[in-house]
Design an enzyme around this catalytic site. Sequence first.
Site, PDB file in Angstrom:
ATOM      1  N   ILE A  53       7.378  -2.375   7.237  1.00 31.84           N
ATOM      2  CA  ILE A  53       7.494  -1.038   7.345  1.00 31.84           C
ATOM      3  C   ILE A  53       8.018  -0.199   5.886  1.00 31.84           C
ATOM      4  O   ILE A  53       8.937  -0.623   5.416  1.00 31.84           O
ATOM      5  CB  ILE A  53       8.291  -0.411   8.216  1.00 31.84           C
ATOM      6  CG1 ILE A  53       7.783  -1.127   9.547  1.00 31.84           C
ATOM      7  CG2 ILE A  53       8.100   1.007   8.403  1.00 31.84           C
ATOM      8  CD1 ILE A  53       6.459  -1.070   9.994  1.00 31.84           C
ATOM      9  N   LYS A  54       7.098   0.515   5.248  1.00 28.70           N
ATOM     10  CA  LYS A  54       7.577   1.182   3.831  1.00 28.70           C
ATOM     11  C   LYS A  54       8.226   2.437   4.209  1.00 28.70           C
ATOM     12  O   LYS A  54       7.718   3.211   4.897  1.00 28.70           O
ATOM     13  CB  LYS A  54       6.316   1.010   2.937  1.00 28.70           C
ATOM     14  CG  LYS A  54       6.502   1.212   1.456  1.00 28.70           C
ATOM     15  CD  LYS A  54       5.396   0.973   0.721  1.00 28.70           C
ATOM     16  CE  LYS A  54       5.666   0.927  -0.831  1.00 28.70           C
ATOM     17  NZ  LYS A  54       4.418   1.136  -1.600  1.00 28.70           N
ATOM     18  N   VAL A  55       9.320   2.397   3.611  1.00 23.63           N
ATOM     19  CA  VAL A  55      10.100   3.771   4.095  1.00 23.63           C
ATOM     20  C   VAL A  55      10.746   4.485   2.783  1.00 23.63           C
ATOM     21  O   VAL A  55      11.172   3.733   1.870  1.00 23.63           O
ATOM     22  CB  VAL A  55      11.523   3.290   4.765  1.00 23.63           C
ATOM     23  CG1 VAL A  55      12.326   4.433   4.948  1.00 23.63           C
ATOM     24  CG2 VAL A  55      10.818   2.842   6.114  1.00 23.63           C
TER      25      VAL A  55
ATOM     26  N   ALA B  10       3.282  -1.313   5.058  1.00 22.92           N
ATOM     27  CA  ALA B  10       2.130  -0.117   5.384  1.00 22.92           C
ATOM     28  C   ALA B  10       3.416   1.063   5.339  1.00 22.92           C
ATOM     29  O   ALA B  10       4.499   0.866   5.935  1.00 22.92           O
ATOM     30  CB  ALA B  10       1.511  -0.203   6.754  1.00 22.92           C
TER      31      ALA B  10
ATOM     32  N   THR C 165       0.834  -1.206  -0.084  1.00 18.16           N
ATOM     33  CA  THR C 165      -0.004  -0.037   0.032  1.00 18.16           C
ATOM     34  C   THR C 165       0.882   1.253   0.045  1.00 18.16           C
ATOM     35  O   THR C 165       2.149   1.198   0.133  1.00 18.16           O
ATOM     36  CB  THR C 165      -0.699   0.058   1.227  1.00 18.16           C
ATOM     37  OG1 THR C 165       0.086   0.177   2.383  1.00 18.16           O
ATOM     38  CG2 THR C 165      -1.833  -1.200   1.534  1.00 18.16           C
TER      39      THR C 165
END
Length: 216
Positions: free
Chosen positions: A82-84, A56, A27
């Site tokens: 964790i999308k960074v 996310a 996402t």
Amino acid sequence: MKFFLDTGNLDEIKRIVKLGLVDGITTNPSLIAKEGRVFKDVIQEITAIVSGPVSAEVVALDAEGMLKEAHEIAQWAPNVVIKVPMTEAGLEATYRLSQEGIKTNVTLIFSVAQGLMAAKAGASFISPFVGRLDDIGVDGMQLVRDLRDVLDLYGMKTEIIAASIRNLEHVEAAALAGAHIATIPGSLFPSLWKHPLTDIGIERFLKDWEKVPKQG
Ligand code: E4P
């Protein structure tokens, strides 16, 4: 190659999950905004359906802020990633999260150097944006090929997610380019199993079937 769905839409996810084709979900803030629902609710509902990685994204721009968001998001489900964003602060957050054993997906990758930095910082996944590179006249799939070569050359375990996928040809090319994963918009997914000749073939078989004598 694994298939992720690039969506925050539960109906799209449920439809494709039924076919056994979903290995994970990505996402981003834009996709979450489209749903008009609370971020945490969307992610928790997705992780209840999909057991693979669910990305996310954090929205803070500084490392401490990213880490704070990441620590909260990481508690939502065991399979959350964790999308960074690919920035200096993003690299610091990626490194520190990897030291804690929290998986990351470094997003908005547009060059081999960026991909290498993210992999070196400990990213579990990197997301080169194929379609957005094509949009500016650069061959996005070449970046995927080059990244795969470089990761293999140095035995790096980071997985490449071919992202910003816009059409069927992108998916096929991503498989040939050695992407570990392609993340595909829900609306595009049906085009992967459809072909006009399949439809014509079924129609013809059914027409001929009408000519077969039926049992008395
Ligand atoms: C990837 O993780 C992103 O969510 C996505 O693929 C971006 O695609 P777009 O360029 O079509 O917005």
